[in-house]
Motif scaffolding. Structure first.
Motif, short mmCIF file in Angstrom:
data_model
loop_
_atom_site.label_atom_id
_atom_site.label_comp_id
_atom_site.label_asym_id
_atom_site.label_seq_id
_atom_site.Cartn_x
_atom_site.Cartn_y
_atom_site.Cartn_z
N SER A 1 39.04 43.09 30.34
CA SER A 1 37.46 42.98 30.39
C SER A 1 36.99 43.13 31.79
CB SER A 1 37.17 41.50 30.08
OG SER A 1 37.64 40.48 30.98
N GLY A 2 37.98 43.13 32.93
CA GLY A 2 37.53 43.19 34.21
C GLY A 2 37.02 42.05 34.80
N LEU A 3 37.17 40.94 34.08
CA LEU A 3 36.63 39.76 34.53
C LEU A 3 37.35 39.15 35.59
CD1 LEU A 3 33.90 38.02 33.64
CD2 LEU A 3 35.40 36.60 32.26
N LYS A 4 38.73 39.33 35.39
CA LYS A 4 39.74 38.85 36.60
C LYS A 4 40.66 39.94 36.98
CE LYS A 4 38.29 34.68 36.33
NZ LYS A 4 37.36 34.10 37.49
N ARG A 5 41.00 40.29 38.31
CA ARG A 5 41.66 41.59 38.50
C ARG A 5 42.90 41.13 39.29
NH1 ARG A 5 36.49 43.73 38.86
NH2 ARG A 5 36.40 45.55 37.62
N LYS A 6 43.16 39.95 40.04
CA LYS A 6 44.23 39.59 40.53
C LYS A 6 44.77 38.13 40.20
CE LYS A 6 44.80 42.87 43.67
NZ LYS A 6 45.62 43.90 43.66
N ASP B 1 61.64 34.45 35.01
CA ASP B 1 62.50 35.61 34.54
C ASP B 1 62.35 35.76 32.91
OD1 ASP B 1 63.05 36.26 37.25
OD2 ASP B 1 65.32 35.41 36.96
N GLN B 2 62.22 34.90 32.18
CA GLN B 2 62.16 34.69 30.94
C GLN B 2 60.52 35.31 30.35
OE1 GLN B 2 62.43 30.75 29.06
NE2 GLN B 2 64.57 30.92 28.62
N SER B 3 59.83 34.82 31.06
CA SER B 3 58.31 35.29 31.10
C SER B 3 58.00 36.66 31.32
CB SER B 3 57.41 34.51 31.87
OG SER B 3 57.52 33.05 31.71
N ILE B 4 58.64 37.21 32.45
CA ILE B 4 58.32 38.67 32.89
C ILE B 4 59.23 39.63 31.59
CG2 ILE B 4 58.82 40.54 34.48
CD1 ILE B 4 58.62 38.11 36.85
N GLN B 5 60.35 39.23 31.34
CA GLN B 5 61.29 40.33 30.42
C GLN B 5 60.83 40.03 29.09
OE1 GLN B 5 65.07 38.44 31.13
NE2 GLN B 5 64.83 39.11 33.24
N GLN B 6 59.94 38.89 28.70
CA GLN B 6 59.78 38.94 27.01
C GLN B 6 58.23 38.76 27.05
OE1 GLN B 6 61.63 34.93 26.01
NE2 GLN B 6 63.75 35.93 26.49
N ASP B 7 57.28 37.89 27.24
CA ASP B 7 56.03 37.79 26.67
C ASP B 7 55.10 38.73 27.51
OD1 ASP B 7 56.00 35.94 24.35
OD2 ASP B 7 56.36 34.46 25.87
N PHE B 8 55.52 38.93 28.89
CA PHE B 8 54.58 39.61 29.81
C PHE B 8 55.09 41.04 30.00
CE2 PHE B 8 52.85 35.72 30.81
CZ PHE B 8 51.45 35.99 31.38
N ALA B 9 56.41 41.66 29.10
CA ALA B 9 56.68 42.84 29.39
C ALA B 9 55.73 44.12 29.14
CB ALA B 9 57.88 43.16 28.15
N PRO B 10 54.96 43.86 28.23
CA PRO B 10 53.80 45.02 28.17
C PRO B 10 53.15 45.40 29.42
CG PRO B 10 53.51 43.74 26.19
CD PRO B 10 54.55 42.85 27.07
N LEU B 11 53.08 44.41 30.73
CA LEU B 11 52.34 44.47 31.69
C LEU B 11 53.28 44.60 33.19
CD1 LEU B 11 49.91 41.61 31.49
CD2 LEU B 11 49.18 43.82 31.22
N GLU B 12 54.47 45.13 32.45
CA GLU B 12 55.64 45.20 33.56
C GLU B 12 55.18 46.04 34.78
OE1 GLU B 12 59.33 47.05 32.35
OE2 GLU B 12 58.25 48.53 31.06
N LYS B 13 54.31 47.43 34.50
CA LYS B 13 53.92 48.02 35.42
C LYS B 13 53.07 47.51 36.62
CE LYS B 13 54.29 52.71 33.21
NZ LYS B 13 54.64 51.87 31.76
N VAL B 14 52.53 46.57 36.21
CA VAL B 14 51.65 45.88 37.20
C VAL B 14 51.82 44.54 37.78
CG1 VAL B 14 49.51 46.94 36.22
CG2 VAL B 14 49.95 44.82 35.29
N VAL C 1 45.55 36.50 29.99
CA VAL C 1 45.79 37.42 30.93
C VAL C 1 45.43 38.95 30.82
CG1 VAL C 1 47.48 38.51 32.92
CG2 VAL C 1 47.33 36.06 32.55
N TYR C 2 45.88 39.31 29.76
CA TYR C 2 45.71 40.86 29.32
C TYR C 2 44.20 40.91 28.91
CZ TYR C 2 45.71 44.77 26.15
OH TYR C 2 45.51 46.13 25.68
N ARG C 3 43.43 39.92 28.21
CA ARG C 3 42.12 40.06 27.93
C ARG C 3 41.22 40.02 29.33
NH1 ARG C 3 40.48 36.58 22.71
NH2 ARG C 3 38.49 37.63 23.51
N MET C 4 41.95 39.19 30.27
CA MET C 4 40.83 39.02 31.43
C MET C 4 40.95 40.38 32.10
SD MET C 4 39.73 35.94 32.00
CE MET C 4 38.92 36.02 30.59
N LEU C 5 42.24 40.95 32.36
CA LEU C 5 42.44 42.34 32.97
C LEU C 5 41.40 43.37 32.17
CD1 LEU C 5 46.24 42.32 33.67
CD2 LEU C 5 44.26 41.94 35.42
#
Length: 558
Positions: free
Chosen positions: A211-216, A228-241, A205-209
């Motif tokens: 590179s602009g190849l995927k936006r939503k 909840d585990q995913s949002i709090q742990q692995d995906f935490a760096p993207l929390e703002k979006v 997901v991070y690389r897709m965003l």
């Protein structure tokens, strides 16, 4: 060049220092070379009560296109061996690491194997290909498009708190990103439980965003705990979006401002069978959808997953599962196609990233082929019908106190002889059976229960007290509860890192469920004393699901 020793007397290290390293560094930027790179953690072996780790696999040299993309491996040998002596070993590593080029050298020259053309050749020491040559060969031979090139340049997310991808995660990420760049729209990743599927999904997901190849992007799961585990742990760096979809509160006009959306599929298709997703989003809203644990549901034509995926059919869709082909149900392959990458339980154990296990099969007196004595009564005081009973009867069609006591006694005996504080999950036939087992275990372990009443807890979907204890059971630092009795709740998603004993006292119908149950034990926590686990099987379930290609050989301990 005059050296202290003749080449034929040099050790492998000397040959590398004097000949191989200079030959490579004269052609390649030093920042794109790593030496003695650790690839695996080294398998954990179980020999009786003796547990030891093998040496990790290391690569002599790896050359990189950029930080995420190794391109070649070089295996060095001393000069007593021929130039190509190490080539097969280099090729084994190259296949494992998904690299296009493998080399070996003894200091006299290089042998090259090109996986893209299938050809081999020998080169003099000063003929090793330059960085520009090898990279352009790779791009040309693999038919790389400008879009693929742009995506390859995207780095992984890295920070002080994240670890770089393991080799198999890197392959899964790179192959997926590459396939999307080539325009493939349906992808399947098969990775054993405990190998970091969510982390892999996050990096994709991070690389897709970036590179602009995927936006939503929509990330679908079937349990709140997973989301909840995913949002709090692995995906935490993207929390703002990130936005977690809540059908009852979300407003169509404001919901469109985020980039990564998380949802339970049960929310998008409600119990009222209404397609709430169509009220919130247009069919072309999402560019990428990731379906976590796609083996549950999406394999069945009528499932809720399917309706969501078909509505958003213009999006690229990635299915992620811990289970290879299903047998009994329609396979997830029929929707997503053949896996783009598989990393099995067997490979995870071989590489030392997953905990090995052994199976103890236990035959109770009341088991397959049991026949009641005349006048024998069940738990409710009813006389038991005179016939031959099997493992699929107990706790389903007939409940016998003696059998419950026997199972509880075997579990207790095992824990007393090993470690009474070892986290244990007992899978029972039903929620009621889980309560009966809890009581039996309480009475047999009353000394421990006296110290802490949460020594044994039932954790099931309908048990509010037990559900509140789930986080403590999963926690690495909380000692209690020690034993959890359950029927289904703990078979998926709950990341029980310290589980050392898994007890099967229920019939298991599907390979998927069985693999999910085994997956509760595969995490390694070496510093905390968890290196392996034991499966105690009272229903002969493990025999039904031996799949040596995926699980490796299962150690039986009768």
């Amino acid at each position: 060049m005059s050296t202290v020793l003749p080449k034929s007397k040099m050790s492998e290290e000397d040959v590398k220092l004097q000949y191989i390293t200079p030959a490579i560094t004269s052609k390649w930027d030093r920042s794109k070379i790593t030496m003695e790179t650790q690839v695996t953690d080294g398998k954990i072996n179980l020999k009786g009560n003796f547990v030891f780790r093998e040496k990790p696999k290391r690569a002599d040299y790896i050359l990189y296109l950029n930080a995420n993309n190794p391109i070649a491996i070089i295996e060095a040998k001393d000069n007593k061996h021929s130039i190509s002596h190490g080539l097969q070993q280099a090729m084994t590593y190259a296949k494992m690491l998904d690299l296009p080029f493998a080399y070996s050298s003894n200091g006299d020259g290089f042998a090259e194997h090109d996986f893209l053309t299938g050809k081999e050749r020998q080169l003099k020491m000063d003929e090793f290909p330059t960085e520009v040559e090898l990279v352009s060969r790779f791009k040309e031979e693999s038919g790389m498009t400008p879009t693929q090139e742009a995506v390859i340049e995207q780095p992984y997310y890295s920070s002080q708190n994240t670890y770089p991808p393991r080799y198999y995660q890197r392959i899964a990420i790179n192959r997926t990103v590459d396939a999307i760049a080539r325009g493939q729209n349906r992808l399947l990743l098969v990775m054993a439980t405990g190998t970091g599927k969510t982390y892999t999904a996050f990096q994709i997901v991070y690389r897709m965003l970036q590179s602009g190849l995927k936006r939503k992007i929509l990330y679908l799961a079937d349990r709140n705990i997973l989301v909840d585990q995913s949002i709090q742990q692995d995906f935490a760096p993207l929390e703002k979006v990130i936005h977690k979809i809540n059908v009852s509160k979300d407003d169509k006009s404001t919901i469109t401002s985020h980039e990564v959306y998380f949802s339970l599929y049960q929310q998008l298709v409600g119990d009222d069978d209404k397609e709430h997703f169509s009220e919130l989003f247009t069919p072309d809203f999402f560019d990428l959808i990731i379906v976590d644990e796609c083996h549950r549901g999406s394999a069945k034509e009528e499932s809720r997953w399917r309706r969501i995926l078909e509505y958003f059919s213009s999006a690229t869709q990635i299915g992620m599962t811990a289970t290879p082909k299903e047998t009994k149900y329609i396979s997830n392959l029929s929707y997503f196609g053949e896996p783009i990458y598989m990393y099995s339980l067997k490979e995870g154990i071989e590489d030392g990233f997953l905990a090995p296990f052994k199976v103890i099969n236990i035959m109770t007196d009341i088991g397959d082929g049991w026949r009641p004595r005349k006048g024998q009564r069940d738990i409710y005081g009813n006389e038991i019908e005179d016939r031959i009973y099997t493992n699929s009867d107990y706790d389903y069609n007939i409940i016998i106190e003696d059998r419950i006591q026997q199972v509880a006694a075997e579990i207790t005996r095992y824990l007393k002889s090993t470690d009474r504080m070892a986290k244990t999950i007992v899978f029972c036939a039903t929620e009621d059976a889980a309560e009966r087992m809890r009581q039996a275990l309480v009475n047999l372990n009353s000394d421990m229960v006296k110290e802490n009443p949460d020594y044994v807890v039932r954790i099931t979907g309908s048990d509010d007290y037990g559900k509140k204890k789930l986080d403590y059971f999963i926690s690495v630092s909380a000692p209690y509860p020690v034993i959890a009795t359950t029927s289904k709740l703990l078979s998926t998603g709950a990341d029980c890192k310290m589980t050392k004993l898994i007890v099967l006292d229920k019939t298991v119908e599907s390979m998927t469920t069985f693999k999910q149950i085994i997956g509760r034990g595969t995490r390694i926590r070496e510093k905390d004393g968890k290196t392996h686990f034991v499966v105690m099987d009272f229903r002969n379930v493990t025999r039904l699901f031996t799949n040596p290609d995926w699980d490796g050989p299962i150690e039986q301990d009768e």
